[in-house]
Design a protein around this motif. Structure first.
Motif, PDB file in Angstrom:
ATOM      1  N   VAL A  23      39.667  57.680 -39.336  1.00  0.00           N
ATOM      2  CA  VAL A  23      39.523  58.562 -38.530  1.00  0.00           C
ATOM      3  C   VAL A  23      38.481  58.024 -37.200  1.00  0.00           C
ATOM      4  O   VAL A  23      38.497  58.256 -35.753  1.00  0.00           O
ATOM      5  CB  VAL A  23      39.039  59.890 -38.858  1.00  0.00           C
ATOM      6  N   VAL A  24      37.328  57.040 -38.098  1.00  0.00           N
ATOM      7  CA  VAL A  24      36.828  56.502 -37.281  1.00  0.00           C
ATOM      8  C   VAL A  24      37.098  55.906 -36.222  1.00  0.00           C
ATOM      9  O   VAL A  24      36.872  55.268 -35.330  1.00  0.00           O
ATOM     10  CB  VAL A  24      35.391  56.380 -38.029  1.00  0.00           C
ATOM     11  N   GLU A  25      38.219  55.134 -37.201  1.00  0.00           N
ATOM     12  CA  GLU A  25      39.025  53.833 -36.100  1.00  0.00           C
ATOM     13  C   GLU A  25      39.841  54.411 -34.997  1.00  0.00           C
ATOM     14  O   GLU A  25      39.373  53.913 -34.285  1.00  0.00           O
ATOM     15  CB  GLU A  25      39.897  52.889 -36.739  1.00  0.00           C
ATOM     16  N   PHE A  26      39.985  55.368 -35.049  1.00  0.00           N
ATOM     17  CA  PHE A  26      41.079  56.103 -34.222  1.00  0.00           C
ATOM     18  C   PHE A  26      40.321  56.780 -33.018  1.00  0.00           C
ATOM     19  O   PHE A  26      40.506  56.701 -31.636  1.00  0.00           O
ATOM     20  CB  PHE A  26      41.912  57.297 -34.636  1.00  0.00           C
ATOM     21  N   ALA A  27      38.739  57.206 -33.757  1.00  0.00           N
ATOM     22  CA  ALA A  27      38.267  58.254 -32.781  1.00  0.00           C
ATOM     23  C   ALA A  27      37.837  57.228 -31.646  1.00  0.00           C
ATOM     24  O   ALA A  27      37.479  57.338 -30.439  1.00  0.00           O
ATOM     25  CB  ALA A  27      37.226  58.902 -33.631  1.00  0.00           C
ATOM     26  N   VAL A  28      37.734  55.140 -31.938  1.00  0.00           N
ATOM     27  CA  VAL A  28      36.724  54.692 -31.282  1.00  0.00           C
ATOM     28  C   VAL A  28      37.810  54.253 -30.946  1.00  0.00           C
ATOM     29  O   VAL A  28      37.458  53.274 -29.574  1.00  0.00           O
ATOM     30  CB  VAL A  28      35.920  53.778 -31.799  1.00  0.00           C
ATOM     31  N   GLY A  29      39.287  54.138 -31.114  1.00  0.00           N
ATOM     32  CA  GLY A  29      40.299  53.400 -30.512  1.00  0.00           C
ATOM     33  C   GLY A  29      41.209  54.216 -29.757  1.00  0.00           C
ATOM     34  O   GLY A  29      39.910  54.387 -28.655  1.00  0.00           O
TER      35      GLY A  29
END
Length: 416
Positions: free
Chosen positions: A209-215
């Motif tokens: 989720v962190v990866e998606f949120a900043v991606g």
């Protein structure tokens, strides 16, 4: 043809059905709406895309990485149950936002809140079928989804409001959702749902989720911010241009959804890298080819696709085409890292996704919507370059080691 060959064909056809659904929804909405109406619809669709991506990251990615055959029934039942509960909570928040916003945009957000659980559950089932290696069942449900949504939108009157179109789009998912649940039932019969792993600290989905949120999420929210603080017409132009690349967008998402179980059975780092690099080059070539074909499209044909939104969207095609070409390479680089070293992707996503948002906003400040589109392209190019550089620096496995096995993680989405 072998069972594996039939499964591969079913996977390709399923992605074709999903791709056609996404692009036809936006094409029909653009043709039925005014420029301002499609702008409102686009803002809602961007918000839905963010929520869909969050669900994919938190739930879907952990499901497809599950390798224990005996756990798959419980994993899938838990995933569906958690998606239902989480989507209801998100729906209440969207409804509140819709009531607070004025005009057609508020009504469209309220409509999205009413149908969100239906569309998230229907889409989330494909990750279960991917993990179960039953893509033909995903194909059946997604084909029905395509038929129902096109038929439902096609009979709407010209000038229909954004809220009405959102409601029709969402409710048309009911038949496909019911079929998908029925097809999933034999695999989950007797399995118990357990939502506790999703709430524990260290659940693998939290990292994704962190990866998606900043991606993807950060760029989507930045585009949404342009509509709130600049002009909704900018969102309509950007969404219109990306709509034309819908098949590629679905291919990128499906690579993350369906490739990990396949690559997990490939022996050795070199073989995995060869497979993903080949796929990345194919996707990049497709992006460039689609961009060239669309740029050469006569204006009357373009208006048949996007209606009054075509002039603004067509001006962005060179930048959007360049972005999708490099996104093909970047997606496959991140997929390589996801399979070989899942912990290696987070820092890349944080740094280069935030750079992409900065380039988008800075480009808009300097050169309007054109600058925003080229800013996204530049950010995607830098992320792809950095990701492949990270792949090249991965240490080769020792002799006889299986480099395709991901690093051990805690908190996977299955009962303890």
């Amino acid at each position: 043809m072998s069972r594996r060959g039939l499964a591969a064909v079913a996977s390709v056809l399923d992605q074709a059905a999903s791709s056609a659904t996404n692009i036809l929804v936006l094409v029909l909405a653009a043709r039925l709406s005014s420029v301002s109406g499609f702008a409102a619809f686009s803002m809602v669709y961007v918000a839905f895309s963010v929520l869909l991506g969050l669900n994919m990251a938190y739930v879907g990615q952990t499901v497809v990485l599950e390798r224990a055959e005996e756990r798959l029934g419980a994993v899938c039942r838990s995933a569906v149950s958690f998606t239902g509960v989480a989507s209801l909570a998100a729906a209440l928040l969207l409804a509140a936002v819709g009531l607070a916003l004025p005009g057609p945009t508020g009504g469209a957000f309220l409509a999205l809140g009413l149908v969100l659980p239906l569309v998230l559950l229907q889409d989330g089932l494909r990750y279960c079928f991917s993990a179960l290696r039953a893509p033909e069942r995903a194909l059946a449900a997604d084909t029905l989804r395509l038929v129902c949504v096109v038929a439902a939108l096609a009979v709407q009157p010209s000038g229909a409001s954004a809220a009405r179109l959102v409601l029709v789009w969402g409710l048309s998912a009911v038949p496909a959702l019911l079929l998908g649940l029925w097809l999933l039932r034999p695999y989950v019969r007797g399995a118990a749902a357990d939502l506790r792993p999703y709430l524990r600290r260290g659940h693998l989905g939290q990292r994704f989720v962190v990866e998606f949120a900043v991606g993807n999420g950060s760029s989507q929210l930045a585009v949404l911010g342009l509509g709130v603080f600049a002009t909704p017409l900018a969102v309509g132009a950007l969404r219109g241009a990306t709509t034309l690349f819908g098949p590629l967008n679905v291919l990128f998402n499906s690579a993350n959804a369906f490739a990990p179980p396949v690559l997990g059975r490939v022996s050795g780092k070199r073989a995995v890298v060869r497979a993903t690099l080949t796929l990345g080059l194919v996707l990049a070539a497709l992006g460039a080819g689609v961009a060239a074909a669309l740029y050469a499209l006569p204006d009357p044909w373009g208006r048949q696709l996007l209606g009054d939104t075509w002039p603004a969207a067509s001006a962005l095609l060179p930048a959007t085409g360049a972005q999708y070409a490099v996104m093909g390479l970047g997606t496959c680089a991140l997929l390589t890292l996801r399979v070989l070293a899942p912990k290696a992707t987070l820092s890349l996503q944080v740094v280069f996704s935030l750079l992409s948002v900065a380039f988008l906003l800075g480009g808009y400040a300097v050169w309007g919507v054109q600058g925003a589109a080229w800013g996204l392209a530049l950010g995607s190019a830098l992320k792809a370059t950095a990701a492949w550089w990270r792949v090249a620096r991965l240490k080769l496995p020792s002799a006889g080691a299986d480099a395709s096995a991901p690093e051990p993680e805690t908190g996977a989405a299955h009962p303890a």
